[in-house]
Write a protein that holds these residues in place. Structure first.
Motif, PDB file in Angstrom:
ATOM      1  N   LYS A   3       0.850  -1.188   0.000  1.00  0.00           N
ATOM      2  CA  LYS A   3       0.000   0.000   0.000  1.00  0.00           C
ATOM      3  C   LYS A   3       0.883   1.234   0.000  1.00  0.00           C
ATOM      4  O   LYS A   3       1.999   1.205   0.503  1.00  0.00           O
ATOM      5  N   TYR A 146      -6.417   7.885  -0.719  1.00  0.00           N
ATOM      6  CA  TYR A 146      -5.426   6.816  -0.773  1.00  0.00           C
ATOM      7  C   TYR A 146      -5.611   5.970  -2.023  1.00  0.00           C
ATOM      8  O   TYR A 146      -6.739   5.710  -2.435  1.00  0.00           O
TER       9      TYR A 146
ATOM     10  N   GLU B 141      -9.293   8.822   8.103  1.00  0.00           N
ATOM     11  CA  GLU B 141      -8.922   8.387   9.461  1.00  0.00           C
ATOM     12  C   GLU B 141      -8.930   6.865   9.567  1.00  0.00           C
ATOM     13  O   GLU B 141      -8.059   6.274  10.201  1.00  0.00           O
ATOM     14  N   PHE B 142      -9.948   6.233   8.972  1.00  0.00           N
ATOM     15  CA  PHE B 142     -10.052   4.777   9.074  1.00  0.00           C
ATOM     16  C   PHE B 142      -8.905   4.106   8.331  1.00  0.00           C
ATOM     17  O   PHE B 142      -8.356   3.116   8.786  1.00  0.00           O
ATOM     18  N   ILE B 143      -8.562   4.671   7.197  1.00  0.00           N
ATOM     19  CA  ILE B 143      -7.483   4.082   6.401  1.00  0.00           C
ATOM     20  C   ILE B 143      -6.153   4.222   7.136  1.00  0.00           C
ATOM     21  O   ILE B 143      -5.359   3.294   7.195  1.00  0.00           O
ATOM     22  N   ARG B 144      -5.950   5.386   7.695  1.00  0.00           N
ATOM     23  CA  ARG B 144      -4.709   5.587   8.448  1.00  0.00           C
ATOM     24  C   ARG B 144      -4.627   4.633   9.621  1.00  0.00           C
ATOM     25  O   ARG B 144      -3.560   4.133   9.943  1.00  0.00           O
ATOM     26  N   LYS B 145      -5.809   4.372  10.225  1.00  0.00           N
ATOM     27  CA  LYS B 145      -5.823   3.438  11.347  1.00  0.00           C
ATOM     28  C   LYS B 145      -5.449   2.041  10.858  1.00  0.00           C
ATOM     29  O   LYS B 145      -4.708   1.321  11.518  1.00  0.00           O
ATOM     30  N   TYR B 146      -5.969   1.684   9.698  1.00  0.00           N
ATOM     31  CA  TYR B 146      -5.637   0.364   9.156  1.00  0.00           C
ATOM     32  C   TYR B 146      -4.155   0.296   8.776  1.00  0.00           C
ATOM     33  O   TYR B 146      -3.460  -0.655   9.120  1.00  0.00           O
ATOM     34  N   LEU B 147      -3.690   1.299   8.076  1.00  0.00           N
ATOM     35  CA  LEU B 147      -2.297   1.280   7.598  1.00  0.00           C
ATOM     36  C   LEU B 147      -1.315   1.626   8.717  1.00  0.00           C
ATOM     37  O   LEU B 147      -0.114   1.493   8.551  1.00  0.00           O
ATOM     38  N   LYS B 148      -1.855   2.075   9.851  1.00  0.00           N
ATOM     39  CA  LYS B 148      -1.028   2.545  10.964  1.00  0.00           C
ATOM     40  C   LYS B 148      -0.037   3.598  10.481  1.00  0.00           C
ATOM     41  O   LYS B 148       1.122   3.612  10.846  1.00  0.00           O
TER      42      LYS B 148
ATOM     43  N   GLU C  62      -3.695  11.299  16.549  1.00  0.00           N
ATOM     44  CA  GLU C  62      -4.865  10.477  16.263  1.00  0.00           C
ATOM     45  C   GLU C  62      -5.931  10.672  17.334  1.00  0.00           C
ATOM     46  O   GLU C  62      -5.633  10.712  18.518  1.00  0.00           O
ATOM     47  N   ILE C  65     -12.019   7.648  16.327  1.00  0.00           N
ATOM     48  CA  ILE C  65     -13.191   8.012  15.552  1.00  0.00           C
ATOM     49  C   ILE C  65     -14.061   6.778  15.383  1.00  0.00           C
ATOM     50  O   ILE C  65     -13.551   5.665  15.199  1.00  0.00           O
ATOM     51  N   VAL C  79     -11.334   1.004   3.261  1.00  0.00           N
ATOM     52  CA  VAL C  79     -10.261   0.283   3.960  1.00  0.00           C
ATOM     53  C   VAL C  79      -9.870  -0.975   3.182  1.00  0.00           C
ATOM     54  O   VAL C  79      -8.684  -1.256   2.979  1.00  0.00           O
ATOM     55  N   VAL C  82      -7.600  -0.304   0.108  1.00  0.00           N
ATOM     56  CA  VAL C  82      -6.157  -0.083   0.279  1.00  0.00           C
ATOM     57  C   VAL C  82      -5.441  -1.290   0.886  1.00  0.00           C
ATOM     58  O   VAL C  82      -4.211  -1.384   0.812  1.00  0.00           O
ATOM     59  N   ILE C  95     -11.110  -1.011  13.561  1.00  0.00           N
ATOM     60  CA  ILE C  95     -10.770   0.184  12.786  1.00  0.00           C
ATOM     61  C   ILE C  95     -11.948   1.153  12.714  1.00  0.00           C
ATOM     62  O   ILE C  95     -11.774   2.364  12.760  1.00  0.00           O
TER      63      ILE C  95
END
Lengths: 271, 242, 242
Positions: A3, A146, B141-148, C62, C65, C79, C82, C95
């Motif tokens: 990713k 993304y 925000e959710f994606i960042r949480k998943y991708l950390k 963070e 959320i 999510v 990605v 998440i």
């Protein structure tokens, strides 16, 4: 599949340099919140709600110079660009104070406002400052979108799309690397047999007993390994040291011979 | 909107597509003989030379598959899903085979409005001269949480200002940027080059033949622009400024 | 290929103006305090933070959320889009924040049937203990064609290194490249020949008459150069480094 956040290739190319110049020196950067002399001037003009087309040059010059002095009292290196602008401001100020000399000045000069060029420069700069703001907003929103990463065909050796700048940077790295290797080789060449002997003697003088493996690990090349081996043989032959191996395949210890100790000390002193 | 060097926008591939086609034929034969030359020249250290050589197939060998009309939308969606960069319309058409480009375009537009209509977490957009599927910004925000992951480092203000000057004045030299900003911009330019937001655009034919700089495709991608024409005119900032 | 009107697509700026406003507001306070610190250091009387500076702000930490009910489906879709591997249901719930797992599950199932119903090129499936979006197998031919149609300037680091040496030292022999790089470069040279980025430039009149290599027209095209003079020199960049 990897990713990624925007579609930047995730490879060593990215790691060439740290992020941006802001990381250098926090304090300095804060004071440099003014991008340059034009930015500072714009700030001073806006602060006092001055009409940009009719700048009170004396007042602005005074404030400008105060700021530059502040930087100097804080021991901050004032960029040359700030000083150039200071000189320009003083020049404009003096030109506005003096009545134009009708003998030397041409007709056009008589009517021209000495501030005109500066005003134009400020107006032009201001547009790009606003444009930078617009770019910031765009990047902000876009950064929240993304995409999926590249299908990595070979994770250990990912392929990237390179630019000419990448090529240059890579080429420079190669040259630097080649230079480093060359310097290492030169250093290596300098290690002679007598230097190796001195190295071992010095170690023994300091510690009386050393692990042979340690000495071999000091060698930077195959040649030096051989040299180390020969040096030990030489020192054993000269009865400077004895080699002790307490068990089969165990560590080999080199110990200075009792009767050799005074000589060793003498050697160490004479060096 | 004014015109900001539209020709800069095109990727080199598009720009030179036809030149490439001509050169490709010329260089193909050349390359093949060179490869066999090299092969014999090198002391055959490689273990599997034949497989890598046979992988080198000119595009002409491609078996032509054409997407049916009903297949267009899903095929485009599948291709854009795996693509790691915006896919130019021409490239997309070529991939779809012998399709009518109007049909292909209609399919893209339909697909785009499908994404809109069904309140998808994804969106289909034209960006940097190509089509791309990405997530919508509101879900970041959710994606960042998943991708950390943390949001990527922002550009500094000097870098942004320098980028603005380059974007509007391109192709432009370092001294020209300095003149507008009133401050040395070398380190900002270096940062922008490292981030691939700008590229060199040849040299200016003046004393010292200084390098010219312009924005890159990566710039369009990171700033969400279809092309440079999408940038508001610099004159629009005049009222804002005063 | 026909020309399509760019106006048909909404600009991201308009579309996301409000999202940006939200993002911006989130981060405003911190930057403002930083700026006022600076301003108070000067003997300036008024503190009126400039818009461009106050818009430039560091990232927030963070915050936890939770997805709203309506947000569940698009957030899950974003999510999974990605994700590079199947996402287990539990992880997905985590998440999404403090959500009811029955709601989350219902959203996934609904999303899955959405994909089915609209003849998508993608599918949502539970696989290997997690949820995954992937392309449908019937489109693999087009995907394969896409992957093959990628520009040939995509290179591995060893190939790039070799190309850099050849570009700057041309014409150059294989042993000379080896000497500069310090690593065997034969296979990289083969790759570059296959991609037609380099060509032979005759033979060097020394022992063994080794082949000389240089960059090709294709190289110029791929790197957007008119001629080799446009290659930036080391001096060009030393100026930036100062």
């Amino acid at each position: 599949m990897a990713k990624s956040k925007p579609t930047t290739p995730t490879t060593a190319l990215e790691d060439f340099k740290p992020d941006d110049e802001t990381s250098r020196d926090d304090y300095k950067v804060k004071l440099e919140a003014f991008e340059g002399p034009l930015d500072l001037l714009l700030y001073l003009i806006k602060k006092d709600e001055i009409d940009i087309y009719d700048i009170p040059i004396a007042r602005i010059t005074k404030q400008y110079l105060e700021y530059v002095q502040l930087l100097e009292t804080l021991n901050i290196e004032v960029a040359g660009d700030f000083l150039v602008m200071a000189a320009t401001l003083i020049y404009i100020k003096s030109k506005m104070l003096l009545p134009p000399d009708p003998k030397t000045a041409g007709e056009a000069d008589l009517n021209e406002d000495p501030r005109a060029e500066l005003i134009e420069q400020l107006l032009e700069y201001q547009k790009f400052k606003s444009a930078a703001n617009m770019l910031y907003e765009k990047a902000h929103v876009e950064g929240a979108c993304y995409t999926r990463g590249a299908l990595a065909t070979d994770k250990a050796n990912p392929e990237v799309t390179a630019t000419v700048v990448d090529l240059l940077r890579i080429f420079k790295d190669i040259l630097d690397r080649a230079k480093a290797v060359q310097e290492m080789e030169i250093q290596r060449e300098e290690m002679s047999m007598s230097e190796k002997l001195t190295q071992i003697r010095t170690l023994l003088a300091a510690r009386k007993e050393i692990n042979v493996r340690e000495v071999f690990e000091l060698a930077a090349s195959k040649r030096e390994l051989i040299l180390t081996f020969l040096a030990f043989l030489e020192l054993v032959k000269e009865s400077y040291l004895i080699l002790i191996q307490s068990q089969l395949f165990g560590e080999i210890i080199a110990r200075a011979r009792e009767h050799a100790a005074p000589i060793l000390e003498e050697l160490a002193v004479s060096e | 909107m004014s015109n900001h060097h539209p020709e800069e926008v095109e990727t080199p591939t598009n720009k030179y597509a036809e030149i490439f086609a001509r050169l490709a034929a010329e260089e193909k034969a050349e390359a093949e003989s060179e490869i066999s030359n090299l092969k014999s020249e090198m002391d055959a250290v490689e273990t599997e030379p034949e497989s890598s050589i046979s992988n080198f197939k000119p595009d002409l060998d491609e078996v032509e598959i054409t997407a049916s009309l009903g297949e267009l939308k899903p095929a485009i969606e599948a291709v854009l899903f795996v693509a790691d960069e915006p896919v130019p319309f021409n490239q997309l058409c070529k991939i779809l085979g012998d399709v009518n480009s109007a049909d292909a375009y209609a399919a893209i537009v339909e697909l785009m409005s499908d994404y809109e209509a069904r309140n998808s977490g994804l969106e289909l957009r034209e960006i940097a001269g190509g089509w791309r599927i990405s997530t919508r910004p509101q879900h970041h925000e959710f994606i960042r949480k998943y991708l950390k992951s943390k949001p990527s480092a922002r550009l500094s203000l000097p870098a942004l200002e320098t980028l603005a000057v380059i974007a509007y004045k391109q192709p432009v030299t370092v001294p020209e940027v300095l003149e507008i900003r009133g401050v040395s911009s070398s380190s900002a330019i270096k940062t922008l080059l490292e981030k691939r937001l700008i590229v060199t655009k040849g040299r200016k034919e003046t004393v010292g033949r200084p390098m010219l700089y312009g924005t890159s495709k990566e710039f369009l991608i990171q700033f969400g622009l279809r092309d440079l024409n999408e940038l508001p005119s610099i004159e629009d900032f005049e009222e804002l400024a005063s």
